[in-house]
Design an enzyme around this catalytic site. Structure first.
Site, PDB file in Angstrom:
ATOM      1  N   SER A   1       4.370 -24.126 -28.009  1.00 15.02           N
ATOM      2  CA  SER A   1       5.058 -24.871 -29.058  1.00 15.02           C
ATOM      3  C   SER A   1       6.172 -25.705 -28.453  1.00 15.02           C
ATOM      4  O   SER A   1       6.437 -25.652 -27.245  1.00 15.02           O
ATOM      5  CB  SER A   1       5.630 -23.915 -30.109  1.00 15.02           C
ATOM      6  OG  SER A   1       6.647 -23.101 -29.545  1.00 15.02           O
ATOM      7  N   LYS A   2       6.871 -26.456 -29.308  1.00 15.09           N
ATOM      8  CA  LYS A   2       7.923 -27.353 -28.845  1.00 15.09           C
ATOM      9  C   LYS A   2       9.032 -26.612 -28.125  1.00 15.09           C
ATOM     10  O   LYS A   2       9.706 -27.185 -27.257  1.00 15.09           O
ATOM     11  CB  LYS A   2       8.491 -28.135 -30.030  1.00 15.09           C
ATOM     12  CG  LYS A   2       7.514 -29.130 -30.640  1.00 15.09           C
ATOM     13  CD  LYS A   2       8.140 -29.858 -31.820  1.00 15.09           C
ATOM     14  CE  LYS A   2       7.157 -30.844 -32.435  1.00 15.09           C
ATOM     15  NZ  LYS A   2       7.743 -31.534 -33.611  1.00 15.09           N
ATOM     16  N   ARG A   3       9.253 -25.352 -28.486  1.00 12.71           N
ATOM     17  CA  ARG A   3      10.344 -24.613 -27.826  1.00 12.71           C
ATOM     18  C   ARG A   3      10.060 -24.361 -26.349  1.00 12.71           C
ATOM     19  O   ARG A   3      10.965 -23.987 -25.596  1.00 12.71           O
ATOM     20  CB  ARG A   3      10.605 -23.285 -28.546  1.00 12.71           C
ATOM     21  CG  ARG A   3       9.471 -22.274 -28.450  1.00 12.71           C
ATOM     22  CD  ARG A   3       9.760 -21.055 -29.308  1.00 12.71           C
ATOM     23  NE  ARG A   3       8.686 -20.087 -29.287  1.00 12.71           N
ATOM     24  CZ  ARG A   3       8.576 -19.104 -28.410  1.00 12.71           C
ATOM     25  NH1 ARG A   3       9.505 -18.958 -27.465  1.00 12.71           N
ATOM     26  NH2 ARG A   3       7.563 -18.262 -28.444  1.00 12.71           N
ATOM     27  N   HIS A   4       8.829 -24.593 -25.927  1.00  8.16           N
ATOM     28  CA  HIS A   4       8.478 -24.417 -24.513  1.00  8.16           C
ATOM     29  C   HIS A   4       8.584 -25.730 -23.729  1.00  8.16           C
ATOM     30  O   HIS A   4       8.250 -25.775 -22.558  1.00  8.16           O
ATOM     31  CB  HIS A   4       7.058 -23.854 -24.392  1.00  8.16           C
ATOM     32  CG  HIS A   4       6.891 -22.503 -25.012  1.00  8.16           C
ATOM     33  ND1 HIS A   4       6.182 -22.297 -26.171  1.00  8.16           N
ATOM     34  CD2 HIS A   4       7.370 -21.287 -24.644  1.00  8.16           C
ATOM     35  CE1 HIS A   4       6.195 -21.024 -26.490  1.00  8.16           C
ATOM     36  NE2 HIS A   4       6.911 -20.387 -25.576  1.00  8.16           N
ATOM     37  N   GLY A   5       9.034 -26.787 -24.374  1.00  9.09           N
ATOM     38  CA  GLY A   5       9.158 -28.080 -23.702  1.00  9.09           C
ATOM     39  C   GLY A   5       8.161 -29.074 -24.258  1.00  9.09           C
ATOM     40  O   GLY A   5       7.708 -28.971 -25.399  1.00  9.09           O
TER      41      GLY A   5
END
Length: 576
Positions: free
Chosen positions: A310-314
């Site tokens: 997801s976006k929290r991983h970059g």
């Protein structure tokens, strides 16, 4: 065999519906339900129905990638598109792109254009779809509503769907009651057995209604997934489901089934999150007499912590990676390795090589870890494999656009790219290595712990001799001759100082570049000289020319550095 087998469904036949797919009948309005009482579909049929046959091996392979234009192209979607593309090309089939834009509130034209642009950037050219057309269009769901209404009416007339007048409050009450009884939250079938009179009363009152698909209450459904093997669902866990909303809009699973069937899709290759949808879609296929495609559900792409990427991983979208300077060749190569391999140790494939080696049988069931470090490394290798002129153009354009250089081409750019290309894996990072080359952190380096041995090795004497060579014009003349002149000069300079190897090169590197480490010193110094005389470096960048560096050396108080060791700092903080 990939066709679904339904146990307990008497309407599962072996027939194949032949349609004129290019010219469907026109339906301008939703029709009033037919009021004659329809036959009820029994759920106590034979336990050995004849399933629809799978597509013939002689039939053309047709696959589709069907994104929703509600956001960017995620790397998971890009991999799905890639595997569909590779499968089609390896089988001599067709790769179709279909836009699933029935979510009118969230779908945007800008998102659609970005999706198609990213697919084209990856080199996944489609045979049918938006901008190229085809015999099975239109290729946007928003333009296919008449077709959905046609097939919804067919199901209504055959008794496979019925009108449901339940309000939202009634449906919520059913869910709450099921939860209390620890039962699946399925529709209870209130309107499944309604009489003509019941229906007429609601229609006269103008009560909104949906079309619900009548699901057999007993039995199960099996598919042979090309990746996951046999998958089975019990039909009593599903309940009758909606295929047309009260506003006349079709539901996703109904649209997808009609689209795949009328576009003659032979293989549905998609993410495993769509596996639960297969149950509803298979029931609709059989109710309409459509030919069942093969199904293959790809595993999720996972983050290093094995959670869903997801976006929290970059960065997670193709567009982001493109903006960061990744090459399409590297992206395609890396995405292909997420859940697939040809059984060898090879990790590098062109798109053409992937077409030759890809097979669906070698796609793994397990989730694939997205390793951004490996992707970055792979991109660096692809950068180095680019033809020199193409790499120079890419990097030169970036250096100019980032404000370091005034020009994007020329001898300086060519030599700088050749010297620095091993120092970065992304085009967008190339300005960092050029900035480092042009910087002159002399004072910080002299104050570092690592510089102490160089200082103690009579660095000031080397500096004095270097200044003399510069003041006489000797060094400038040598640098005008290029790298060959430098190599001749440095040998003679080392002999005059009775130094060679590290005791010669380390002091010179420190004095001329301000650093203890870096690319080839001779090439670096020649480039610094050329940058100073050509004016190619943007004046606002703050580049310190060789002339200015020698001025710094001339004014340096060597005794203060030799005497005051309290100022020493780690070398890592000195080099920047």
């Amino acid at each position: 065999m990939s066709a679904a087998a339904v146990v307990g469904a008497p309407w599962a036949t072996g027939s194949r519906l032949l349609l004129d797919l290019r010219h469907p009948p026109l339906f301008h309005h939703r029709r009033r339900p037919i009021l004659h009482f329809r036959r009820q579909i029994s759920s106590s049929a034979s336990l050995n129905p004849t399933p629809l046959p799978p597509p013939s091996p002689s039939d053309q392979v047709r696959v589709r990638f069907a994104p929703s234009p509600t956001g960017n192209l995620h790397v998971g979607g890009a991999r799905t598109a890639l595997f569909n593309y590779l499968f089609a090309r390896s089988k001599g089939g067709k790769f179709v792109v279909r836009i699933e834009d029935t979510d009118l509130e969230r779908s945007t034209k800008a998102s659609e254009e970005a999706l198609l642009e990213d697919l084209a950037w990856l080199g996944l050219n489609w045979d049918e779809g938006p901008s190229v057309g085809g015999d099975y269009g239109p290729y946007r769901q928003s333009e296919r509503n008449r077709l959905y209404k046609e097939y919804a009416e067919k199901l209504l007339e055959s008794g496979h769907v019925y009108c449901c007048f339940c309000s939202n409050e009634e449906l919520e009450k059913m869910k709450e009651d099921a939860k209390i009884k620890n039962l699946p939250p399925v529709y209870t079938g209130k309107w499944a057995t309604a009489t003509n009179g019941d229906i007429s009363k609601e229609l006269e009152k103008g009560t909104p209604y949906t079309y619900r698909f009548r699901v057999p209450k007993d039995g199960n459904l099996k598919i042979n997934d090309l990746i996951r093997g046999e998958v089975t669902w019990n039909l009593n866990t599903l309940g009758d489901f909606v295929i047309m909303r009260s506003n006349g809009q079709p539901v996703y699973n109904f649209c997808v089934t009609v689209d795949d069937a009328t576009m003659a899709i032979s293989h549905v290759i998609r993410a495993e999150e769509h596996l639960p949808n297969t149950l509803r879609q298979a029931l609709i296929y059989k109710a309409l007499g459509f030919h069942m495609p093969y199904f293959a559900h790809l595993s999720l792409i996972l983050a290093p912590d094995r959670s869903k990427l997801s976006k929290r991983h970059g960065a997670t979208s193709v567009g982001q990676f493109k903006e960061m300077g990744y090459l399409p060749q590297a992206m395609v190569n890396y995405l292909a390795l997420l859940g697939w391999g040809d059984g060898t140790e090879n990790e590098f494939y062109t798109l053409e090589e992937l077409v030759q080696t890809f097979t669906i049988e070698r796609v793994n069931k397990g989730g694939a870890i997205f390793d951004s470090v490996k992707l970055r490394w792979m991109n660096g290798r692809y950068l180095q494999l680019l033809p020199p002129n193409k790499l120079t153009r890419l990097i030169g354009d970036h250096w100019k656009s980032s404000g370091i250089l005034n020009e994007s081409d020329g001898q300086f750019v060519e030599d700088a790219v050749s010297l620095l290309k091993d120092g970065f894996d992304l085009v967008s990072d190339s300005h960092k290595v050029l900035t480092s080359l042009l910087s002159y952190p002399l004072h910080a380096t002299l104050a570092s712990e690592e510089a102490k041995p160089v200082l103690e090795d009579r660095l000031s004497e080397v500096a004095a001799s270097l200044l003399a060579a510069y003041d006489s014009g000797e060094l400038t003349k040598v640098l005008d001759e290029g790298h060959a002149g430098w190599q001749t000069w440095i040998k003679a300079f080392g002999k005059s100082l009775k130094r060679k190897g590290k005791s010669l090169f380390m002091p010179l590197r420190l004095l001329l570049t301000g650093k203890l480490h870096g690319p080839d010193m001779g090439l670096s110094v020649v480039l610094l000289h050329r940058a100073g005389v050509s004016g190619i470096v943007n004046p606002d960048f703050g580049f310190i020319t060789l002339d200015e560096r020698f001025k710094v050396l001339r004014e340096l108080d060597w005794q203060s550095f030799n005497a005051d060791q309290s100022t020493l700092v780690p070398a890592t903080s000195a080099v920047h």
